[in-house]
Design a protein around this motif. Structure first.
Motif, PDB file in Angstrom:
ATOM      1  N   THR A  88       8.925  10.271  11.580  1.00  0.00           N
ATOM      2  CA  THR A  88       7.538  10.426  11.153  1.00  0.00           C
ATOM      3  C   THR A  88       6.897  11.544  11.973  1.00  0.00           C
ATOM      4  N   MET A  89       5.743  12.011  11.520  1.00  0.00           N
ATOM      5  CA  MET A  89       5.032  13.035  12.285  1.00  0.00           C
ATOM      6  C   MET A  89       4.665  12.512  13.670  1.00  0.00           C
ATOM      7  N   ALA A  90       4.306  11.217  13.746  1.00  0.00           N
ATOM      8  CA  ALA A  90       3.960  10.639  15.054  1.00  0.00           C
ATOM      9  C   ALA A  90       5.175  10.621  15.964  1.00  0.00           C
ATOM     10  N   GLU A  91       6.334  10.243  15.429  1.00  0.00           N
ATOM     11  CA  GLU A  91       7.557  10.240  16.235  1.00  0.00           C
ATOM     12  C   GLU A  91       7.926  11.655  16.685  1.00  0.00           C
ATOM     13  N   ALA A  92       7.567  12.627  15.881  1.00  0.00           N
ATOM     14  CA  ALA A  92       7.862  14.018  16.237  1.00  0.00           C
ATOM     15  C   ALA A  92       6.880  14.566  17.264  1.00  0.00           C
ATOM     16  N   GLY A  93       5.841  13.776  17.581  1.00  0.00           N
ATOM     17  CA  GLY A  93       4.887  14.183  18.608  1.00  0.00           C
ATOM     18  C   GLY A  93       3.606  14.789  18.090  1.00  0.00           C
ATOM     19  N   PHE A  94       3.400  14.741  16.750  1.00  0.00           N
ATOM     20  CA  PHE A  94       2.206  15.342  16.151  1.00  0.00           C
ATOM     21  C   PHE A  94       1.596  14.379  15.135  1.00  0.00           C
ATOM     22  N   PRO A  95       0.996  13.299  15.621  1.00  0.00           N
ATOM     23  CA  PRO A  95       0.465  12.289  14.701  1.00  0.00           C
ATOM     24  C   PRO A  95      -0.692  12.817  13.866  1.00  0.00           C
ATOM     25  N   ILE A  96      -0.616  12.579  12.565  1.00  0.00           N
ATOM     26  CA  ILE A  96      -1.723  12.882  11.664  1.00  0.00           C
ATOM     27  C   ILE A  96      -1.950  11.664  10.776  1.00  0.00           C
ATOM     28  N   ARG A  97      -3.100  11.620  10.152  1.00  0.00           N
ATOM     29  CA  ARG A  97      -3.412  10.489   9.278  1.00  0.00           C
ATOM     30  C   ARG A  97      -2.445  10.459   8.098  1.00  0.00           C
ATOM     31  N   ASP A  98      -2.152   9.270   7.644  1.00  0.00           N
ATOM     32  CA  ASP A  98      -1.294   9.090   6.474  1.00  0.00           C
ATOM     33  C   ASP A  98      -1.931   9.769   5.264  1.00  0.00           C
ATOM     34  N   THR A  99      -1.236  10.722   4.686  1.00  0.00           N
ATOM     35  CA  THR A  99      -1.756  11.415   3.507  1.00  0.00           C
ATOM     36  C   THR A  99      -0.964  11.078   2.246  1.00  0.00           C
ATOM     37  N   SER A 100      -0.210   9.985   2.282  1.00  0.00           N
ATOM     38  CA  SER A 100       0.625   9.623   1.138  1.00  0.00           C
ATOM     39  C   SER A 100      -0.216   9.428  -0.117  1.00  0.00           C
ATOM     40  N   PRO A 101       0.062  10.173  -1.189  1.00  0.00           N
ATOM     41  CA  PRO A 101      -0.619   9.874  -2.445  1.00  0.00           C
ATOM     42  C   PRO A 101      -0.233   8.487  -2.933  1.00  0.00           C
ATOM     43  N   TRP A 102      -1.173   7.796  -3.560  1.00  0.00           N
ATOM     44  CA  TRP A 102      -0.864   6.486  -4.109  1.00  0.00           C
ATOM     45  C   TRP A 102      -1.213   6.441  -5.593  1.00  0.00           C
ATOM     46  N   TYR A 103      -0.566   5.534  -6.281  1.00  0.00           N
ATOM     47  CA  TYR A 103      -0.714   5.400  -7.727  1.00  0.00           C
ATOM     48  C   TYR A 103      -1.198   3.983  -8.017  1.00  0.00           C
ATOM     49  N   SER A 104      -2.193   3.883  -8.877  1.00  0.00           N
ATOM     50  CA  SER A 104      -2.840   2.589  -9.078  1.00  0.00           C
ATOM     51  C   SER A 104      -3.292   2.424 -10.519  1.00  0.00           C
ATOM     52  N   PHE A 105      -3.650   1.196 -10.869  1.00  0.00           N
ATOM     53  CA  PHE A 105      -4.321   0.910 -12.130  1.00  0.00           C
ATOM     54  C   PHE A 105      -5.800   0.697 -11.870  1.00  0.00           C
ATOM     55  N   VAL A 106      -6.635   1.357 -12.680  1.00  0.00           N
ATOM     56  CA  VAL A 106      -8.066   1.085 -12.679  1.00  0.00           C
ATOM     57  C   VAL A 106      -8.502   0.902 -14.126  1.00  0.00           C
ATOM     58  N   ALA A 107      -9.684   0.318 -14.289  1.00  0.00           N
ATOM     59  CA  ALA A 107     -10.273   0.099 -15.604  1.00  0.00           C
ATOM     60  C   ALA A 107     -11.752   0.449 -15.520  1.00  0.00           C
ATOM     61  N   PRO A 108     -12.443   0.500 -16.647  1.00  0.00           N
ATOM     62  CA  PRO A 108     -13.892   0.698 -16.580  1.00  0.00           C
ATOM     63  C   PRO A 108     -14.574  -0.426 -15.801  1.00  0.00           C
ATOM     64  N   ALA A 109     -15.709  -0.117 -15.207  1.00  0.00           N
ATOM     65  CA  ALA A 109     -16.474  -1.152 -14.507  1.00  0.00           C
ATOM     66  C   ALA A 109     -16.836  -2.273 -15.476  1.00  0.00           C
ATOM     67  N   GLY A 110     -16.888  -3.492 -14.929  1.00  0.00           N
ATOM     68  CA  GLY A 110     -17.287  -4.629 -15.749  1.00  0.00           C
ATOM     69  C   GLY A 110     -16.147  -5.342 -16.437  1.00  0.00           C
ATOM     70  N   LEU A 111     -14.900  -5.015 -16.085  1.00  0.00           N
ATOM     71  CA  LEU A 111     -13.771  -5.732 -16.682  1.00  0.00           C
ATOM     72  C   LEU A 111     -13.909  -7.219 -16.368  1.00  0.00           C
ATOM     73  N   PRO A 112     -13.914  -8.094 -17.379  1.00  0.00           N
ATOM     74  CA  PRO A 112     -14.105  -9.530 -17.123  1.00  0.00           C
ATOM     75  C   PRO A 112     -13.032 -10.099 -16.195  1.00  0.00           C
ATOM     76  N   THR A 113     -13.429 -11.034 -15.364  1.00  0.00           N
ATOM     77  CA  THR A 113     -12.524 -11.602 -14.359  1.00  0.00           C
ATOM     78  C   THR A 113     -11.238 -12.159 -14.958  1.00  0.00           C
ATOM     79  N   PRO A 114     -11.287 -12.890 -16.087  1.00  0.00           N
ATOM     80  CA  PRO A 114     -10.017 -13.392 -16.637  1.00  0.00           C
ATOM     81  C   PRO A 114      -9.031 -12.280 -16.978  1.00  0.00           C
ATOM     82  N   LEU A 115      -9.546 -11.177 -17.522  1.00  0.00           N
ATOM     83  CA  LEU A 115      -8.665 -10.050 -17.826  1.00  0.00           C
ATOM     84  C   LEU A 115      -8.146  -9.399 -16.557  1.00  0.00           C
TER      85      LEU A 115
END
Length: 319
Positions: free
Chosen positions: A233-260
């Motif tokens: 890792t960058m930290a192990e190499a002696g140059f720690p930086i914040r995790d910049t890993s892109p992430w992939y997710s599911f989102v929906a419009p606001a107000g999605l009913p709780t059961p759904l």
């Protein structure tokens, strides 16, 4: 009987809520992707496409709407009804866009229902096969000898750009950021020796790295990659930086009913425990996340604040 504005709004949601508890889905579900077909985000969508179609008994139709750092797709989502029939395969641009764009066509906090963070893919410092660098320290020493050494990325305000800026501060060096229109043009110039280094998302270039056309020097994430366990890792190499890993997710419009919301969360998190799904994600260089709505919702403002701080320090701004 006179209805108040609140009761009218509640009444308007009753059909959606009733449908959410009924036969959903009884028609195809749209999954918007804000990037072109064939890229890492599209790949993430297609990992879950068939398994979800089998669970839901309906087609999951992927619609690629590339452009404007996924804002075109995001705007279409927030304008859709919160009925479970329009979802988005969203990337961590959700939290970088507010940090770098002066205006957005939506409110990132209010206009989405966070569902599940599916997986992340680490950002990696790569060099070309003909370059002399074998460690991060080799790169740092070269950059100190040659201030302004070029560092490629897939574009302005991408995870690679943010990683480059943080690396410069951690190492005390000056690099010249060279943004390209996508990861492949950037890495092709690194492979060809025209640019010495790049921070790139592993999932987008994993085949090139496996073939020895790119040399990984360090992982810009908290843990080593299962694909390249020998790479620190960058930290192990002696140059720690914040995790910049892109992430992939599911989102929906606001107000999605709780059961759904509960139904989709349970289905996606269940799939992320299946060995075949885990294997596909890990073979691409990804790390399974499975973070649910509460943690995902808390992540959004936290990452926006961090990204805004980095963007201001590095003067990353897009009109």
């Amino acid at each position: 009987m006179m209805l108040t504005r609140r009761s009218l709004a509640a009444a308007a949601l009753l059909p959606v809520a009733a449908h959410a508890q009924g036969a959903w889905p009884d028609r195809p579900v749209r999954l918007l992707v804000g990037f072109p077909a064939g890229g890492p985000t599209d790949f993430a969508a297609r990992i879950l496409q068939d398994p979800l179609q089998q669970l839901w008994g309906q087609p999951l139709v992927i619609e690629n709407r590339p452009g404007a750092s996924q804002m075109i797709a995001a705007e279409a989502v927030v304008k859709s009804p919160p009925d479970g029939y329009t979802l988005m395969l969203c990337t961590s641009n959700l939290t970088t866009n507010p940090a770098v764009f002066s205006r957005l066509p939506y409110d990132t906090i209010r206009d989405f229902t966070p569902i599940v963070v599916i997986y992340s893919s680490p950002t990696v410092l790569f060099t070309g096969p003909d370059q002399p660098y074998r460690t991060v320290r080799d790169v740092v020493e070269a950059a100190k000898r040659r201030p302004g050494m070029a560092a490629a990325s897939s574009g302005v305000a991408t995870s690679g750009h943010f990683a480059t800026e943080m690396f410069m501060r951690a190492a005390g060096v000056e690099l010249t950021h060279v943004p390209y229109r996508g990861a492949m043009p950037a890495v092709q110039d690194v492979i060809g020796g025209r640019v010495p280094i790049t921070f790139s998302t592993l999932s987008g270039v994993i085949a090139l790295a496996r073939d020895g056309k790119l040399r990984p020097l360090a992982i810009a994430a908290p843990r080593r990659s299962k694909v390249f366990p020998e790479v620190p890792t960058m930290a192990e190499a002696g140059f720690p930086i914040r995790d910049t890993s892109p992430w992939y997710s599911f989102v929906a419009p606001a107000g999605l009913p709780t059961p759904l919301l509960d139904r989709i969360v349970a289905d996606v998190q269940g799939l992320l425990q299946r060995p075949d799904v885990i294997a596909r994600i890990e073979e691409s260089g990804g790390v399974v996340e499975g973070e649910g709505p509460a943690a995902f919702r808390a992540r959004i403002p936290r990452e926006i604040a961090i990204n805004t701080e980095v963007a201001r320090a590095a003067n990353i701004h897009i009109e």
